[in-house]
Design a protein around this motif. Sequence first.
Motif, PDB file in Angstrom:
ATOM      1  N   LEU A   1      40.767  39.632  48.581  1.00  0.00           N
ATOM      2  CA  LEU A   1      41.450  39.828  49.850  1.00  0.00           C
ATOM      3  C   LEU A   1      40.857  40.989  50.634  1.00  0.00           C
ATOM      4  CD1 LEU A   1      45.197  39.296  48.860  1.00  0.00           C
ATOM      5  CD2 LEU A   1      43.904  37.947  50.504  1.00  0.00           C
ATOM      6  N   SER A   2      40.635  42.117  49.959  1.00  0.00           N
ATOM      7  CA  SER A   2      40.158  43.310  50.669  1.00  0.00           C
ATOM      8  C   SER A   2      38.713  43.154  51.124  1.00  0.00           C
ATOM      9  CB  SER A   2      40.298  44.544  49.768  1.00  0.00           C
ATOM     10  OG  SER A   2      39.509  44.404  48.592  1.00  0.00           O
TER      11      SER A   2
ATOM     12  N   THR B   1      36.887  40.059  51.616  1.00  0.00           N
ATOM     13  CA  THR B   1      36.593  38.964  52.541  1.00  0.00           C
ATOM     14  C   THR B   1      37.468  38.962  53.788  1.00  0.00           C
ATOM     15  OG1 THR B   1      38.078  37.474  51.326  1.00  0.00           O
ATOM     16  CG2 THR B   1      35.759  37.505  50.665  1.00  0.00           C
ATOM     17  N   ALA B   2      38.655  39.581  53.717  1.00  0.00           N
ATOM     18  CA  ALA B   2      39.515  39.595  54.908  1.00  0.00           C
ATOM     19  C   ALA B   2      38.901  40.418  56.026  1.00  0.00           C
ATOM     20  CB  ALA B   2      40.896  40.157  54.553  1.00  0.00           C
TER      21      ALA B   2
ATOM     22  N   ILE C   1      39.357  32.741  52.846  1.00  0.00           N
ATOM     23  CA  ILE C   1      39.765  33.976  53.520  1.00  0.00           C
ATOM     24  C   ILE C   1      38.643  34.490  54.413  1.00  0.00           C
ATOM     25  CG2 ILE C   1      40.461  36.371  53.174  1.00  0.00           C
ATOM     26  CD1 ILE C   1      42.637  34.407  52.487  1.00  0.00           C
ATOM     27  N   GLY C   2      37.389  34.430  53.917  1.00  0.00           N
ATOM     28  CA  GLY C   2      36.262  34.877  54.730  1.00  0.00           C
ATOM     29  C   GLY C   2      36.101  34.054  55.990  1.00  0.00           C
TER      30      GLY C   2
ATOM     31  N   SER D   1      38.690  34.938  58.455  1.00  0.00           N
ATOM     32  CA  SER D   1      38.369  36.230  59.060  1.00  0.00           C
ATOM     33  C   SER D   1      37.339  36.064  60.179  1.00  0.00           C
ATOM     34  CB  SER D   1      37.837  37.197  57.995  1.00  0.00           C
ATOM     35  OG  SER D   1      37.519  38.457  58.554  1.00  0.00           O
TER      36      SER D   1
ATOM     37  N   GLN E   1      44.635  41.356  61.335  1.00  0.00           N
ATOM     38  CA  GLN E   1      44.140  41.416  59.960  1.00  0.00           C
ATOM     39  C   GLN E   1      45.073  42.229  59.067  1.00  0.00           C
ATOM     40  OE1 GLN E   1      41.239  44.260  59.204  1.00  0.00           O
ATOM     41  NE2 GLN E   1      40.331  43.262  57.442  1.00  0.00           N
ATOM     42  N   GLN E   2      45.451  43.414  59.528  1.00  0.00           N
ATOM     43  CA  GLN E   2      46.325  44.267  58.729  1.00  0.00           C
ATOM     44  C   GLN E   2      47.731  43.684  58.624  1.00  0.00           C
ATOM     45  OE1 GLN E   2      45.239  46.878  56.947  1.00  0.00           O
ATOM     46  NE2 GLN E   2      43.229  46.260  57.710  1.00  0.00           N
TER      47      GLN E   2
ATOM     48  N   PHE F   1      47.174  40.900  56.032  1.00  0.00           N
ATOM     49  CA  PHE F   1      46.629  41.312  54.746  1.00  0.00           C
ATOM     50  C   PHE F   1      47.688  41.917  53.840  1.00  0.00           C
ATOM     51  CE2 PHE F   1      44.910  44.914  52.266  1.00  0.00           C
ATOM     52  CZ  PHE F   1      44.120  44.218  51.373  1.00  0.00           C
TER      53      PHE F   1
ATOM     54  N   GLY G   1      40.203  27.287  56.506  1.00  0.00           N
ATOM     55  CA  GLY G   1      39.307  28.320  57.008  1.00  0.00           C
ATOM     56  C   GLY G   1      37.979  27.755  57.489  1.00  0.00           C
TER      57      GLY G   1
END
Length: 255
Positions: free
Chosen positions: A70-71, A73-74, A151-152, A155, A173-174, A177, A242
């Motif tokens: 998550l951290s 690819t987001a 997820i990528g 994004s 995003q935040q 996430f 995605g």
Amino acid sequence: MKVLNDTRTAFARELGPELRQPAGLLFTMLLPFLFLALFAPLLSGMSPSGGSTGSPWQWFVPGMLVLLALSATAGAGASLLNEMSSGAFERMLVTPLNRAAMLVGRALKEVVILLAQALLILALLLPTDFRLRPLGALAGLALLTVFGIGIGALSFTLALHSSKQQTLFYGVQQMIFFPLLLLSGVLLPITHASAPTWLYVLSRINPATYVVEAERALFDARFAETSVLYGVLAATAIAVLGVFAGIRGMRNASA
């Protein structure tokens, strides 16, 4: 064949700068390592959770790998925003490269980096009482790959729609996430018995919850559990959504 060649070209073009600046790769691993360092002292003496056998690391580590996915690819769309600001993205759009291949190549670059980081974390944990089951680990990493692609790609899609207002990308995003992370049960199990009903319901709506549960089952070599099926379905749905949204956004992007 042309699409495949274009995908390889896009992948190589995106991976090159990352390899020349490895500090950025290590920085994306900071959050999972921070949780591992802070929670490791609390794990000793605890019994495994969620049906895991052996060490409590069997329950905790797979969740950290999902956190890494998550951290890492987001925030992948941030690099696309930088290219838009510098004009590099527009120059790429006028090349003969297939636009769908551009997106797939970018997503594959994020996944390769994700897998390299995950393997490094697993290697560093070998001296602990975490038991690495090879078949389960391979299956877990394969599921992580599918989840990371989705997820990528999402994004990148968000970045394409935020080109005229880049603060929108970071805000959305935040906003997405942290709920995905906190409601997935990465740090603490969210069960019907231990959590308020509203919190439990939100966690069951969260697709990342099913991926986390599937990763824990796979890394513990519990392949026949229904949580594995649900996790595969959730990760696949995110990947399909995605990639579809990303390809559509790339094709509609103007040079």
